[in-house]
Every structure is written in structure tokens, then in C-alpha cells.
Design a protein around this motif. Structure first.
Motif, PDB file in Angstrom:
ATOM      1  N   VAL A 232      37.911  44.509  40.214  1.00  0.00           N
ATOM      2  CA  VAL A 232      36.600  43.854  40.208  1.00  0.00           C
ATOM      3  C   VAL A 232      36.766  42.379  39.853  1.00  0.00           C
ATOM      4  O   VAL A 232      36.149  41.501  40.472  1.00  0.00           O
ATOM      5  N   GLU A 233      37.605  42.103  38.871  1.00  0.00           N
ATOM      6  CA  GLU A 233      37.844  40.723  38.439  1.00  0.00           C
ATOM      7  C   GLU A 233      38.458  39.898  39.567  1.00  0.00           C
ATOM      8  O   GLU A 233      38.028  38.763  39.834  1.00  0.00           O
ATOM      9  N   THR A 234      39.457  40.465  40.248  1.00  0.00           N
ATOM     10  CA  THR A 234      40.104  39.775  41.363  1.00  0.00           C
ATOM     11  C   THR A 234      39.116  39.482  42.477  1.00  0.00           C
ATOM     12  O   THR A 234      39.077  38.385  43.034  1.00  0.00           O
ATOM     13  N   THR A 235      38.296  40.465  42.785  1.00  0.00           N
ATOM     14  CA  THR A 235      37.300  40.315  43.840  1.00  0.00           C
ATOM     15  C   THR A 235      36.250  39.285  43.463  1.00  0.00           C
ATOM     16  O   THR A 235      35.872  38.428  44.268  1.00  0.00           O
ATOM     17  N   PHE A 236      35.780  39.362  42.226  1.00  0.00           N
ATOM     18  CA  PHE A 236      34.697  38.489  41.794  1.00  0.00           C
ATOM     19  C   PHE A 236      35.115  37.023  41.803  1.00  0.00           C
ATOM     20  O   PHE A 236      34.262  36.143  42.011  1.00  0.00           O
ATOM     21  N   ASP A 237      36.393  36.741  41.601  1.00  0.00           N
ATOM     22  CA  ASP A 237      36.859  35.357  41.636  1.00  0.00           C
ATOM     23  C   ASP A 237      36.474  34.682  42.947  1.00  0.00           C
ATOM     24  O   ASP A 237      36.091  33.509  42.964  1.00  0.00           O
ATOM     25  N   TYR A 238      36.576  35.407  44.057  1.00  0.00           N
ATOM     26  CA  TYR A 238      36.215  34.836  45.354  1.00  0.00           C
ATOM     27  C   TYR A 238      34.708  34.631  45.468  1.00  0.00           C
ATOM     28  O   TYR A 238      34.251  33.625  46.016  1.00  0.00           O
ATOM     29  N   LEU A 239      33.932  35.585  44.963  1.00  0.00           N
ATOM     30  CA  LEU A 239      32.477  35.425  44.996  1.00  0.00           C
ATOM     31  C   LEU A 239      32.040  34.218  44.160  1.00  0.00           C
ATOM     32  O   LEU A 239      31.129  33.484  44.537  1.00  0.00           O
ATOM     33  N   GLN A 240      32.709  34.027  43.051  1.00  0.00           N
ATOM     34  CA  GLN A 240      32.364  32.896  42.197  1.00  0.00           C
ATOM     35  C   GLN A 240      32.728  31.567  42.867  1.00  0.00           C
ATOM     36  O   GLN A 240      31.990  30.580  42.747  1.00  0.00           O
ATOM     37  N   ARG A 241      33.839  31.549  43.587  1.00  0.00           N
ATOM     38  CA  ARG A 241      34.215  30.330  44.312  1.00  0.00           C
ATOM     39  C   ARG A 241      33.214  30.039  45.433  1.00  0.00           C
ATOM     40  O   ARG A 241      32.886  28.882  45.705  1.00  0.00           O
ATOM     41  N   ILE A 242      32.724  31.082  46.065  1.00  0.00           N
ATOM     42  CA  ILE A 242      31.692  30.903  47.086  1.00  0.00           C
ATOM     43  C   ILE A 242      30.432  30.315  46.455  1.00  0.00           C
ATOM     44  O   ILE A 242      29.801  29.408  47.011  1.00  0.00           O
ATOM     45  N   GLN A 243      30.085  30.830  45.279  1.00  0.00           N
ATOM     46  CA  GLN A 243      28.916  30.302  44.568  1.00  0.00           C
ATOM     47  C   GLN A 243      29.097  28.827  44.229  1.00  0.00           C
ATOM     48  O   GLN A 243      28.161  28.022  44.376  1.00  0.00           O
ATOM     49  N   GLU A 244      30.284  28.444  43.787  1.00  0.00           N
ATOM     50  CA  GLU A 244      30.550  27.047  43.443  1.00  0.00           C
ATOM     51  C   GLU A 244      30.395  26.140  44.658  1.00  0.00           C
ATOM     52  O   GLU A 244      29.810  25.047  44.566  1.00  0.00           O
ATOM     53  N   ILE A 245      30.917  26.590  45.791  1.00  0.00           N
ATOM     54  CA  ILE A 245      30.786  25.812  47.020  1.00  0.00           C
ATOM     55  C   ILE A 245      29.318  25.685  47.414  1.00  0.00           C
ATOM     56  O   ILE A 245      28.835  24.602  47.768  1.00  0.00           O
ATOM     57  N   CYS A 246      28.600  26.795  47.348  1.00  0.00           N
ATOM     58  CA  CYS A 246      27.174  26.772  47.703  1.00  0.00           C
ATOM     59  C   CYS A 246      26.396  25.847  46.775  1.00  0.00           C
ATOM     60  O   CYS A 246      25.538  25.069  47.223  1.00  0.00           O
ATOM     61  N   ASN A 247      26.681  25.922  45.492  1.00  0.00           N
ATOM     62  CA  ASN A 247      25.989  25.054  44.537  1.00  0.00           C
ATOM     63  C   ASN A 247      26.247  23.580  44.839  1.00  0.00           C
ATOM     64  O   ASN A 247      25.346  22.741  44.724  1.00  0.00           O
ATOM     65  N   SER A 248      27.481  23.269  45.233  1.00  0.00           N
ATOM     66  CA  SER A 248      27.832  21.870  45.506  1.00  0.00           C
ATOM     67  C   SER A 248      27.099  21.329  46.729  1.00  0.00           C
ATOM     68  O   SER A 248      26.949  20.120  46.879  1.00  0.00           O
ATOM     69  N   ARG A 249      26.632  22.231  47.605  1.00  0.00           N
ATOM     70  CA  ARG A 249      25.917  21.807  48.816  1.00  0.00           C
ATOM     71  C   ARG A 249      24.428  22.161  48.762  1.00  0.00           C
ATOM     72  O   ARG A 249      23.745  22.058  49.779  1.00  0.00           O
ATOM     73  N   ASN A 250      23.956  22.581  47.592  1.00  0.00           N
ATOM     74  CA  ASN A 250      22.549  22.960  47.428  1.00  0.00           C
ATOM     75  C   ASN A 250      22.156  24.088  48.375  1.00  0.00           C
ATOM     76  O   ASN A 250      21.083  24.074  48.987  1.00  0.00           O
ATOM     77  N   ILE A 251      23.043  25.067  48.497  1.00  0.00           N
ATOM     78  CA  ILE A 251      22.817  26.246  49.335  1.00  0.00           C
ATOM     79  C   ILE A 251      22.559  27.445  48.422  1.00  0.00           C
ATOM     80  O   ILE A 251      23.295  27.669  47.461  1.00  0.00           O
ATOM     81  N   GLN A 252      21.523  28.202  48.696  1.00  0.00           N
ATOM     82  CA  GLN A 252      21.221  29.401  47.919  1.00  0.00           C
ATOM     83  C   GLN A 252      22.119  30.548  48.382  1.00  0.00           C
ATOM     84  O   GLN A 252      22.204  30.841  49.566  1.00  0.00           O
ATOM     85  N   LEU A 253      22.799  31.188  47.446  1.00  0.00           N
ATOM     86  CA  LEU A 253      23.639  32.344  47.755  1.00  0.00           C
ATOM     87  C   LEU A 253      22.952  33.610  47.274  1.00  0.00           C
ATOM     88  O   LEU A 253      22.469  33.685  46.138  1.00  0.00           O
ATOM     89  N   VAL A 254      22.903  34.617  48.159  1.00  0.00           N
ATOM     90  CA  VAL A 254      22.411  35.942  47.807  1.00  0.00           C
ATOM     91  C   VAL A 254      23.459  36.964  48.233  1.00  0.00           C
ATOM     92  O   VAL A 254      23.873  36.979  49.394  1.00  0.00           O
ATOM     93  N   VAL A 255      23.894  37.787  47.297  1.00  0.00           N
ATOM     94  CA  VAL A 255      24.862  38.845  47.589  1.00  0.00           C
ATOM     95  C   VAL A 255      24.111  40.164  47.714  1.00  0.00           C
ATOM     96  O   VAL A 255      23.386  40.559  46.800  1.00  0.00           O
ATOM     97  N   VAL A 256      24.269  40.824  48.851  1.00  0.00           N
ATOM     98  CA  VAL A 256      23.635  42.125  49.083  1.00  0.00           C
ATOM     99  C   VAL A 256      24.703  43.201  48.955  1.00  0.00           C
ATOM    100  O   VAL A 256      25.703  43.180  49.689  1.00  0.00           O
ATOM    101  N   LEU A 257      24.514  44.117  48.018  1.00  0.00           N
ATOM    102  CA  LEU A 257      25.483  45.187  47.794  1.00  0.00           C
ATOM    103  C   LEU A 257      25.132  46.373  48.682  1.00  0.00           C
ATOM    104  O   LEU A 257      24.064  46.978  48.555  1.00  0.00           O
ATOM    105  N   ILE A 258      26.053  46.706  49.590  1.00  0.00           N
ATOM    106  CA  ILE A 258      25.851  47.793  50.551  1.00  0.00           C
ATOM    107  C   ILE A 258      26.562  49.037  50.038  1.00  0.00           C
ATOM    108  O   ILE A 258      27.781  49.035  49.850  1.00  0.00           O
TER     109      ILE A 258
END
Length: 354
Positions: A232-258
């Protein structure tokens, strides 16, 4: 005449100059990427899984980029709210284009007095590190307002023991060289479904093959899976990096758990556990969602967990295509309805009408 006695000194000077040049290049690239995150530092090997441009997919043709969507312009039209739908085979979908939940989401958003564009960038066989790469390589240039990332519980968790970074990724200079090499490679794409007539109630896999898939995934829900927290920790690192990129561009990120079908279908749960010679008391089918949503909440990443809804609605209708692991048409429709409701209530300040 050249004196060979000078060769060691010449080689030494050359090595020093080369080392200094590499150090300055590495520092310069890191500084540049800090303030202007660049796609050249992300692996594009996911292209080997993408669809073939203009290939038939049931009664639909993929667009020029091999995505299961209509053609779109890079430049966003005025007064348009653009959403990127990122994910794996769930986002690509086993159902025809018109029934895909991203397609239906766009229709529902526009029925509620808006000008929305949902671009489906789903590619089969991807995982979170690929989601980050496709966002950087192809998503940011589209100037999205939102990214809806579909995270499939069944196979999106990266194994911490097998997830090893390639050595070149530790160097920005080496990553740039890798980008040039990747640029020269040609991925022609895949014909994924072809020109066939879709049948929602037809089995995709034989019973034994489908059971084997679900047996393999059952380890996610085993209570004594001590290494899963690291995954979970390894996986979440990528989600957090995506969030950082989105924040830097003022993009809203929504994660949908399937949810995986194992999580919502009691009959399948019992069948899988029995085939493994175990007991249901050793399993907790909420573990992945509980651990991941906790981390998403702590990081202030918006998320929508579909587990409870699909678990409840499974009592009323089939939501997964038989022996397939993906949603059927009703499953896609239910997801579209719920995602639409969530986005409307959380971000657009109006009630959902559909």
C-alpha cells in the motif's frame, strides 16, 4: 609525434571534464524539473498496451491516439470544463464505448446544465506508476481542470518486493537519454476487441481460468498478509506524486476506488475461499480499501470508494460481466451515476439529477 606518456594525463583531464559536465547537466535538469515538471523523465513503455489508432472496438473506432474515445483537440474549447479519465482495463472497458462509465459520465454532466468534456485515457494493464507517466507524457498538455483516476483494487497495488526502480531513473540525465531512446521506438498498438457484437451476458473466461484469477487476488484480503501494508505504501507514493503534480497545475484530483468482484459477491467469496481450502474467518474483504482511504484522507486527496454501493446493489442485479472481472453494462451505468453524483455534490455545488 604524439607521446604515449601523456595519454594517462589526457584521459584523466577528459574524465574530469566529462564528470563536471555531467554534474552540471544533472543539477540543471533537476532545477528545471523542480519548477517545470517535464514528461521526459517518465517512462512511456505503457504504450505497448494501448489500442491501435482507428482500430475497431465493437461498433466503435478508437481515436487517432488509440484511446477508446472520440477525437479531441489538444487545445481546450472556451468555457469547457475538461476532465481526464485515467485508468487501466476498467477505464478502457469491456463494454462498447456508448456504455463505458466515462462516456456516460460526460453525458450526465452535460445534461445537468454544463459544458463538460471527459477524455477517456484508459489503457489496459496499467498500474499507478503508469498513471503518473501518462499524466505527465500526454495529460498535462491537454490543460485539464480535473483528473478522475480509476484505481482498481483487484490489481493496482504494486508489490513492494518486486517494485524496483530502474537504475537510470535515479539520474535525470540518464532519464533524458532513455526518453530519446523511447522516442525512437514505435508502438503500433493493439486491436483489443475488434469488430465483434458485444454480449453482456456471455462468459469471457472458462470457469477454471476465472477461478484462478480470483484465487490469485484473494491474497489482498487475507488477514495475515503481513507485507500488504508495504505494498500500500509503495502504491500510494505514486498517487501522492500525481497529487503533487496536479496541485502544481491547479488541477483537481479525484481517485475512484473500483472494487474487485471478490469484495462484493458473497457467492464468489465462498467459492474462492473453499477452493483454496481455507475459511472465510481468515479474510477481511475491506482491508485494501480501509488502508488506502486512510492514506488518501491523510494526504487530503479526494476519493470516492464504490465498495459499499456495489456490495449493496449486487443483491439486486449483476454488475460484473460473467467470468470477466470487469463491469458489465449495468455496472458501468451504476458507476457513472455515483461518480456524477459525487462530482456534482463535492465540486460543482449542485444536486445530481440522474
Amino acid at each position: 609525434m604524439f607521446k604515449f606518456k601523456k595519454l594517462p594525463a589526457l584521459l584523466g583531464q577528459t574524465a574530469i571534464i566529462l564528470t563536471i559536465s555531467l554534474i552540471f547537466t544533472e543539477v540543471a535538469l533537476r532545477i528545471y524539473n523542480k519548477f517545470n515538471p517535464s514528461f521526459v523523465f517518465y517512462d512511456a513503455s505503457y504504450n505497448r498496451y494501448r489500442g491501435k489508432p482507428f482500430a475497431d472496438d465493437y461498433d466503435f473506432q478508437l481515436n487517432s491516439r488509440g484511446f477508446k474515445d472520440v477525437e479531441f483537440e489538444v487545445e481546450k474549447a472556451p468555457d469547457t470544463y475538461r476532465i481526464l479519465g485515467i485508468g487501466d482495463s476498467f477505464a478502457y472497458g469491456v463494454v462498447p464505448y456508448e456504455h463505458n462509465y466515462y462516456t456516460r459520465l460526460e453525458e450526465k454532466l452535460n445534461q445537468s446544465n454544463g459544458n463538460f468534456e471527459v477524455i477517456n485515457m484508459g489503457i489496459p494493464n496499467l498500474d499507478p506508476k503508469d498513471y503518473l507517466a501518462i499524466l505527465m507524457n500526454e495529460g498535462l498538455e491537454l490543460n485539464p481542470d480535473m483528473v478522475v483516476l480509476s484505481f482498481f483494487i483487484g490489481n493496482d497495488f504494486l508489490n513492494s518486493k518486486s517494485e524496483r526502480r530502474s537504475l537510470y531513473t535515479y539520474s535525470y540525465t540518464a532519464s533524458f537519454v532513455n526518453f530519446i531512446v523511447q522516442l525512437a521506438r514505435k508502438y503500433e498498438g493493439n486491436v483489443i476487441h475488434g469488430k465483434y457484437v458485444y454480449q453482456d451476458d456471455t462468459k469471457t473466461l472458462e470457469d477454471d481460468a476465472f477461478l484462478a484469477v480470483q484465487q490469485h487476488r484473494s491474497i489482498l484480503f487475507y488477514k495475515d498478509n503481513n507485507g500488504f501494508a508495504d505494498d500500500v505504501e509503495t502504491t500510494f507514493d505514486y498517487l501522492q506524486r500525481i497529487q503533487e503534480i496536479c496541485n502544481s497545475r491547479n488541477i483537481q484530483l479525484v481517485v475512484v476506488l473500483i472494487p474487485d468482484e471478490n469484495q462484493v459477491n458473497p457467492e464468489l467469496q465462498a467459492q474462492v475461499v473453499e477452493s483454496l481450502g481455507g475459511s472465510l474467518e481468515y479474510y477481511d474483504f475491506d482491508i485494501p480499501n480501509r488502508l488506502l482511504t486512510q492514506k488518501l484522507g491523510q494526504a487530503n486527496i479526494s476519493y470516492l470508494d464504490l465498495l459499499d454501493l456495489f456490495r449493496t446493489e449486487t443483491n439486486n442485479q449483476l454488475l460484473y460481466k460473467p467470468n470477466d472481472t470487469h463491469w458489465n453494462i449495468p455496472g458501468n451505468e451504476l458507476a457513472a451515476i455515483e461518480i456524477h453524483r459525487y462530482l456534482r455534490e463535492q465540486f460543482f455545488n449542485t444536486s445530481a439529477n440522474h
